[in-house]
Design an enzyme around this catalytic site. Structure first.
Site, short mmCIF file in Angstrom:
data_model
loop_
_atom_site.label_atom_id
_atom_site.label_comp_id
_atom_site.label_asym_id
_atom_site.label_seq_id
_atom_site.Cartn_x
_atom_site.Cartn_y
_atom_site.Cartn_z
N CYS A 158 0.63 -1.08 0.08
CA CYS A 158 0.18 -0.20 0.00
C CYS A 158 0.55 1.10 -0.26
O CYS A 158 2.00 1.18 0.46
CB CYS A 158 -0.88 0.09 1.06
N ASN B 181 -3.87 3.36 4.51
CA ASN B 181 -2.26 1.94 5.08
C ASN B 181 -2.89 1.52 6.18
O ASN B 181 -2.97 2.06 7.17
CB ASN B 181 -1.33 2.32 4.81
N GLY B 182 -2.61 0.18 6.19
CA GLY B 182 -2.97 -0.42 7.40
C GLY B 182 -4.42 -1.44 7.43
O GLY B 182 -4.76 -1.55 6.38
N GLU C 43 11.84 -15.69 -6.58
CA GLU C 43 10.41 -14.37 -6.60
C GLU C 43 10.34 -13.78 -7.83
O GLU C 43 9.40 -13.53 -8.11
CB GLU C 43 11.36 -13.55 -5.46
N GLU D 4 19.31 -17.96 -0.24
CA GLU D 4 19.23 -16.92 -0.84
C GLU D 4 18.22 -16.66 -2.33
O GLU D 4 18.33 -16.69 -3.37
CB GLU D 4 19.82 -15.71 -0.69
N TRP E 152 -2.25 -3.09 -1.52
CA TRP E 152 -2.11 -4.43 -1.35
C TRP E 152 -3.35 -4.97 -0.41
O TRP E 152 -3.31 -5.05 0.43
CB TRP E 152 -1.14 -4.33 -0.91
N HIS F 254 18.24 -37.67 1.66
CA HIS F 254 17.42 -38.38 2.89
C HIS F 254 15.61 -37.54 2.38
O HIS F 254 14.25 -37.38 2.85
CB HIS F 254 17.36 -37.24 3.86
N ARG G 212 6.61 -0.63 -4.04
CA ARG G 212 5.85 -1.18 -2.56
C ARG G 212 5.85 -2.53 -2.67
O ARG G 212 4.96 -3.61 -1.81
CB ARG G 212 5.52 -0.23 -1.50
N LYS H 234 15.51 -15.81 -5.01
CA LYS H 234 15.75 -15.15 -5.68
C LYS H 234 14.36 -15.49 -7.27
O LYS H 234 14.00 -14.42 -7.62
CB LYS H 234 16.71 -14.74 -6.17
N LYS I 100 6.95 -4.42 -1.12
CA LYS I 100 8.71 -4.56 -1.00
C LYS I 100 8.38 -4.12 -0.12
O LYS I 100 9.42 -4.58 1.18
CB LYS I 100 8.40 -3.40 -1.64
C1 G6P Z 1 9.31 -8.84 1.39
C2 G6P Z 1 10.14 -8.29 0.81
C3 G6P Z 1 11.82 -9.28 0.90
C4 G6P Z 1 12.31 -8.60 1.85
C5 G6P Z 1 11.44 -8.84 3.29
C6 G6P Z 1 12.05 -9.02 4.45
O1 G6P Z 1 9.56 -10.08 0.93
O2 G6P Z 1 9.81 -8.15 -0.99
O3 G6P Z 1 12.85 -8.36 -0.25
O4 G6P Z 1 13.49 -9.78 2.10
O5 G6P Z 1 9.85 -8.84 2.85
O6 G6P Z 1 11.57 -7.26 4.28
P1 G6P Z 1 13.02 -6.47 5.24
O7 G6P Z 1 12.08 -4.89 5.06
O8 G6P Z 1 12.01 -6.81 6.86
O9 G6P Z 1 13.88 -6.26 5.08
#
Ligand code: G6P
Length: 591
Positions: free
Chosen positions: A2, A98-99, A475, A468, A72, A491, A27, A472, A586
């Protein structure tokens, strides 16, 4: 997650809010809306979809007052009806929010029995409560009364059709920034929305209520007392949030990493001494265990931090997933220290744990890319990761920046003068070499595009980068990808290997080189397509991507670039929306 934007001033508010919403797109959102003063009334346009879907409605429109929102979905599916702004029953008030309002059902029953609702959102309750209270009290009081009843989190902007000279705003536990410009006042969920419109800004404290006019603003607390806050200059420039010559923010941000490391060194070292408060270091030194709390990519950076604290400072450390920790009661040691990792500083799950930890009066530190965020304000200590604005939803440079700052912090805690600084300079050069060979990642990506599943494997720190890498890839390419410690394949996961399943092994540590290779071979014998990312000193001629040697404990910083590029190119070949992947946000401000 949002985004809010508002403007009142001499410039064209419709275009400023529209452009502001574009800047907040990163965001994450699924619907969008705008309301602007149109002669003596208010015109509203809202749509499911992207900000650009509003373009036909706002083209050639001008006004001196507008508010907008990217939503969102939480309460109610993403559709036009649920999109903000929302109007009160008598159409007097128009609001964006927002919220989440946790007690909205209760408030509906208690105060709004005669009201009708057009959406499934919790937001409609807020705008109608304001209207309800405004029947018997001035608008300022009606808003503050509404605030006092709301449980949950909110940042709201309100227009009153009977007084279209100003924007009312209020917030609690959800970020809202006030921007002060030469020609007007802007409001935004984050600083990017204010760039180019305002020169100074104020991060509004929780439970602030305010009114913005063309050339002035007032801030009040919940009981109506005036608050004075000194605005700060906006240092983010239009260039910082510009893609420059890159096609995507993600690629730009991947490319920024070598330079970023040099600037972090610049910030955190004075000569050979770390520029970190002694008070913080002593607090950590006194603890018997470091508890690392984070989500997503930040949690994976936290795993590297654990390694540094244990290997360089000989201090036990454990990594917790914030969303799990909040609903569990782990055994806490006698003298714990908590470190929270978050690029946004606003992640609801992390914040929830922080508040619990704060209540118990345990010492804590936030390591974040947004020191003025809710986390930055809540914590005892805060370290900036100095990654610069990260716009792509998939985090890249914030991950490596967190790892670098953690290594520097660990060195400072240990008091041992290792050659970390020159080693990190070496990492920066190695990253540049990897970027130079990006075509190899494109080659790997070509082999991945048709896959339905893919796997990353590694051991120890190579496994953590694998996590990671898998995150990625899933995502942004939407390929189902998992990471496994290579020893665990037999396993269970090896049952998933079939003809041409891509398996990418990361091999940068001498002690595990041979065994990871042997685990990879087991998958290849069962039909997998194997790829190896290895350090030069351990490489074999047939390896897919050979990364330059760096200090062994820093190799994840270099292999990270390879996995980021693989994800990027795979998503590119699949024509996905790389910077704004579906369903993701984000800044995750809901639990
Ligand atoms: C979302 C973002 C990720 C991030 C995660 C944690 O899922 O898309 O990129 O790693 O939140 O967010 P933060 O702001 O706490 O690192």
């Amino acid at each position: 997650m949002c985004g809010i934007m508002g403007y009142v001033g001499e410039l064209n508010a419709v275009q400023i809010v529209y452009k502001g919403l574009e800047k907040l797109e990163y965001r994450g959102y699924d619907s969008v809306g705008i309301a602007y003063k149109d002669n003596f009334t208010v015109t509203i346009a809202k749509e499911k979809g992207r900000v650009m879907d509003l373009a036909p409605f706002v083209k050639n429109k001008s006004s001196d007052l507008a508010i907008g929102h990217t939503r969102w979905a939480t309460h109610g599916e993403p559709n036009q009806q649920n999109a903000h702004p929302h109007c009160s029953n008598q159409n007097q008030f128009i609001l964006v929010h927002n919220g989440i309002i946790e007690n909205y059902q209760k408030l509906k029953v208690e105060y709004l029995s005669g009201y009708s609702f057009k959406s499934q959102t919790d937001t409609e309750i807020i705008v109608n409560l304001i209207e309800y209270f405004a029947l018997t009290m001035p608008i300022n009081e009606a808003i503050r009364k509404t605030m006092s009843l709301l449980e949950g989190s909110y940042a709201c902007l309100v227009l009153d059709k009977k007084n279209l000279n100003c924007i009312y705003f209020f917030c609690d536990k959800n970020p809202l920034l006030l921007g002060i410009g030469k020609n007007g006042i802007a409001l935004s969920s984050d600083i990017t929305g204010l760039v180019g419109v305002a020169d100074q800004y104020i991060v509004l404290e929780d439970k602030t209520f305010g009114i913005a006019y063309l050339n002035r603003y007032s801030l009040y607390d919940l009981i109506g007392l005036k608050i004075n806050v000194k605005p700060k200059p906006i240092l983010v420039t239009a260039a910082d949030i510009d893609k420059k010559t890159f096609h995507h923010f993600m690629l730009k941000e991947i490319y920024e990493q070598p330079m970023m490391i040099r600037s972090i060194l610049h910030k955190y070292f004075i000569g050979d001494e770390e520029n970190i408060s002694m008070k913080l270091l002593n607090k950590i030194r006194k603890c018997d265990k470091i508890n690392i709390v984070a989500c997503g990519t930040s949690m994976y950076a936290g795993m590297m931090a654990k390694y540094f604290f244990e290997k360089l400072c000989f201090m036990p450390a454990e990594v917790f997933c914030a969303s799990e920790l909040i609903y569990s009661t782990p055994l806490i040691s006698k003298r714990p220290f908590f470190i929270f990792y978050s690029q946004s500083g606003e992640t609801a799950d992390v914040l929830a744990v922080m508040k619990k930890v704060k209540k118990q009066k345990f010492p804590m530190l936030a390591i974040t890319n947004n020191v003025e965020s809710s986390m930055g304000r809540l914590t005892d200590f805060c370290l900036d990761i100095y990654a610069g604005k990260e716009i792509a939803v998939a985090s890249t440079k914030a991950y490596t920046a967190m790892i670098v700052v953690s290594a520097i912090l660990a060195r400072a805690i240990s008091g041992i003068k290792t050659n970390l600084k020159s080693n990190l300079k070496g990492v920066s050069l190695a990253m540049e070499k990897v970027l130079h060979n990006k075509e190899i990642c494109l080659g790997i990506a070509k082999e991945l595009t048709d896959a339905s599943d893919a796997f990353y494997i590694g051991r120890g720190i190579d496994y953590w980068v694998s996590l990671e890498g898998a995150l990625k890839l899933k995502e942004i390419s939407y390929i189902h990808t998992e990471a496994f410690p290579s020893g665990e394949l037999k396993h269970g996961p090896i049952a998933l290997i079939h003809k041409d399943t891509p398996v990418i092994a990361i091999i940068t540590q001498e002690g595990t080189n041979r065994i990871i290779r042997s685990n990879l071979t087991e998958t290849i014998s069962r039909g997998a397509k194997g790829f190896v990312i290895s350090s030069k000193s351990l490489s074999l001629p047939e390896d897919t991507f050979v990364i330059p040697n760096v200090a062994h404990y820093l190799s994840p910083l270099v292999s990270a670039i390879v996995v980021q590029l693989i994800a990027y190119y795979t998503a590119l070949l699949k024509h996905n929306d790389i910077d704004k992947p579906k369903n993701l946000a984000k800044c995750v401000t809901v639990e």
